[in-house]
Design a protein around this motif. Sequence first.
Motif, PDB file in Angstrom:
ATOM      1  N   GLU A 235       0.815  -1.206   0.000  1.00  0.00           N
ATOM      2  CA  GLU A 235       0.000   0.000   0.000  1.00  0.00           C
ATOM      3  C   GLU A 235       0.852   1.261   0.000  1.00  0.00           C
ATOM      4  N   ARG A 236       1.848   1.299   0.884  1.00  0.00           N
ATOM      5  CA  ARG A 236       2.650   2.522   1.064  1.00  0.00           C
ATOM      6  C   ARG A 236       4.108   2.129   1.193  1.00  0.00           C
ATOM      7  N   ASP A 238       6.826   3.703   0.435  1.00  0.00           N
ATOM      8  CA  ASP A 238       7.704   4.731   0.990  1.00  0.00           C
ATOM      9  C   ASP A 238       7.570   4.831   2.505  1.00  0.00           C
ATOM     10  N   ARG A 239       6.327   4.706   2.968  1.00  0.00           N
ATOM     11  CA  ARG A 239       6.120   4.821   4.421  1.00  0.00           C
ATOM     12  C   ARG A 239       6.892   3.703   5.138  1.00  0.00           C
TER      13      ARG A 239
ATOM     14  N   LYS B  57      15.405  10.349   0.376  1.00  0.00           N
ATOM     15  CA  LYS B  57      14.524   9.979  -0.734  1.00  0.00           C
ATOM     16  C   LYS B  57      15.086  10.523  -2.049  1.00  0.00           C
ATOM     17  N   ARG B  87      10.157  10.956   9.444  1.00  0.00           N
ATOM     18  CA  ARG B  87       9.588  11.891   8.497  1.00  0.00           C
ATOM     19  C   ARG B  87       8.129  11.572   8.210  1.00  0.00           C
ATOM     20  N   PHE B  89       4.915  12.328   5.727  1.00  0.00           N
ATOM     21  CA  PHE B  89       4.709  12.782   4.352  1.00  0.00           C
ATOM     22  C   PHE B  89       3.575  13.793   4.283  1.00  0.00           C
ATOM     23  N   SER B  93       0.247   9.151   5.084  1.00  0.00           N
ATOM     24  CA  SER B  93       0.724   7.862   4.592  1.00  0.00           C
ATOM     25  C   SER B  93       0.572   6.854   5.706  1.00  0.00           C
ATOM     26  N   ILE B  94      -0.551   6.179   5.690  1.00  0.00           N
ATOM     27  CA  ILE B  94      -0.761   5.145   6.702  1.00  0.00           C
ATOM     28  C   ILE B  94      -1.196   3.893   5.965  1.00  0.00           C
ATOM     29  N   TYR B  95      -1.231   2.773   6.678  1.00  0.00           N
ATOM     30  CA  TYR B  95      -1.618   1.521   6.038  1.00  0.00           C
ATOM     31  C   TYR B  95      -3.105   1.319   6.283  1.00  0.00           C
ATOM     32  N   GLU B  96      -3.914   1.644   5.281  1.00  0.00           N
ATOM     33  CA  GLU B  96      -5.360   1.710   5.492  1.00  0.00           C
ATOM     34  C   GLU B  96      -5.974   0.350   5.787  1.00  0.00           C
ATOM     35  N   GLU B  97      -5.335  -0.715   5.336  1.00  0.00           N
ATOM     36  CA  GLU B  97      -5.927  -2.039   5.546  1.00  0.00           C
ATOM     37  C   GLU B  97      -5.644  -2.586   6.942  1.00  0.00           C
ATOM     38  N   GLU B 159      -0.133   9.100  11.642  1.00  0.00           N
ATOM     39  CA  GLU B 159       1.203   9.081  11.047  1.00  0.00           C
ATOM     40  C   GLU B 159       2.214   9.747  11.979  1.00  0.00           C
ATOM     41  N   MET B 162       3.083   7.191  14.428  1.00  0.00           N
ATOM     42  CA  MET B 162       3.994   6.171  13.896  1.00  0.00           C
ATOM     43  C   MET B 162       5.432   6.661  13.965  1.00  0.00           C
TER      44      MET B 162
END
Lengths: 392, 248
Positions: A235-236, A238-239, B57, B87, B89, B93-97, B159, B162
């Motif tokens: 899904e992400r 880069d994260r 990056k 960092r 974003f 930017s999280i893991y939605e699932e 985020e 995290m």
Amino acid sequence: MSRVEIRSYFPKSDLVNFAVLACLILIVLPLSMDIFRLNLVGKYLTYAFVALGLVLCWGYGGILSLGQGIFFGLGGYCMAMFLKLEASDPESTKIQSTPGIPDFMDWNQLTELPWFWEPFYSLPFTIIAVLIVPTIFAYIIGVAMFKRRVGGVYFAIITQAVASILTILIIGQQGYTGGVNGITDLRTLLGWDIRTDSAKYFLYYLNAILLFACLFFAQWVRKSKLGRILLAMREREDRVRFSGYDVSNFKIFVFCLGAAFSAIGGAMFTLQVGFMSPSFVGIVPSIEMVIFCAVGGRMSIFGAIYGTLLVNWAKTTFSESFPELWLFAMGALFIGVVMAFPGGLAGLYTDKVLPFCKKFIQKTRSGKKPQQIKVGPPKNDELASPDLAAVK
Amino acid sequence: MVTQKDFVLAVEGLTVSFDGFKAVNDLSFYVEEGEIRVIIGPNGAGKTTVLDLICGKTRSTEGSIKFRGKELTKMSEPAIVHSGIGRKFQNPSIYEELTVFENLEISFPRGHSVFGALAFKRSAEVIAAVEEVADEIFLSEHLGKTAGLLSHGQKQWLEIGMLLIQKPDLLMLDEPVAGMSVAERKKTAELLNKITQNRSVLVIEHDMQFVEDIAHRVTVMHQGKVLSEGSMDFVKNDPKVVEVYLGH
């Protein structure tokens, strides 16, 4: 607190799935079929190893490999080389101009065994090679691709190209590989005839046990933190990378794991079917294997196995009567799956069948107890896909 | 030459060129221990690129980035993270699932190798760390919820959480309050002031009210260079800044 309870690697629902599948493969199918048909099922189940690897690799990791046939083939060829050497003892090959080497080498004017065939006289070496050779090959491809951050469609195309190259190589090097015919006429394993009915029963069960071992391993991987990282990565990416993970290592791992599973399947294929040929290595079989996985449901390790069985059963039935039409039917099936039910059979089951059953049960219950008619709308949780439910 | 010991982050002569276009041009600035530094500037000034350069990056063409005296420009991204930089974003930017708990757990600084992740156990220590952070980011009621179901503001907090669980020494936030309601913005400012007790923070933000609320010092960037630097009051009255923001 229940919300953060220690996660179980084998939750109840999965144990039921394991039990149902074990019942089907170990009891129902062997009892309901003659040995010819059962041997066919055994052959299908060797593809299930590949589909299982694809669930982890593609479903969880998001890495679509269109070249799993490479690893299936490498595993199968390793096993076939051992069996062929055993079948080519000087006694049974005494009519050849060079007795003691495999027949196809003799036809190709080879006068001695190539060096890389030598170690395959040993069964322990062969078993190790079945596992290690494809895994190392996958590791090399993985390092070359993932460390350079090649992914997605590009990766899929490259795996396809590698599958194609390997096929050409095998066909071209006829004297070393048996060419387009493959390695055929395999008879015994350490003196034990693999063509008899009892051997076929034994191999069927060995295959089933290995499949379950792989299933348990896959279950452990997907329920470990690694499984969640794969989902997160898909899904992400880069994260995950900027949370301190070297993403490429995880991709390499899951790709190698898929390759090792496929190789076990390939070796079992050779044992049960009695030959190995380049037609199981190239692009078409590789894509077929992706279809098995997609039809079954690429997020479900159980779905992949049912999908493989179903598609192959359809293939056999269909192509017995309409051989030319099968490829079209297969294409249509793939398009249908992608368009209509991307979760495959497993997705269909959890999204449609289970909620329907639940509603039905609710209805009958509320019918019995009229005071409970006020059944609220189904919660989000219940409608969520299996994977969302699984990662909870 | 400035002694680097006094600074958490020392960026000197940093330049990056994309096919001749210098997105960041000979940029230098220093972040002190425990400081909240906000970078502002018009669109295209190169603010996000600076964060990309620091976290690896994007690779710099020239110049140096020193974090506690360690050169970052040659390190891999995970190594930079492990040295203590987190960092966030621009878009959440999280893991939605995954659930909120699992989102935070993945960022917990242990089991980052392949086999470490396989052997990772959800120990009491992990659970305690996750619950502590969840409390800080106002999400302790939502630990079991799938992250995709959170509101936009909650995703931003998640985020940030995290990153917090990594316990970084330098926290970089790219527009942490974009798209938040006024109430959420206030809460975020509160959160940032609370979490900077023992770390430095580098923030990119457009919302001037929010910048005034949190910034210790402000760096104004324009066309890849530092235009002005100092307290919010100072840069607000700097004629160069006024011209860039209002002149056009």
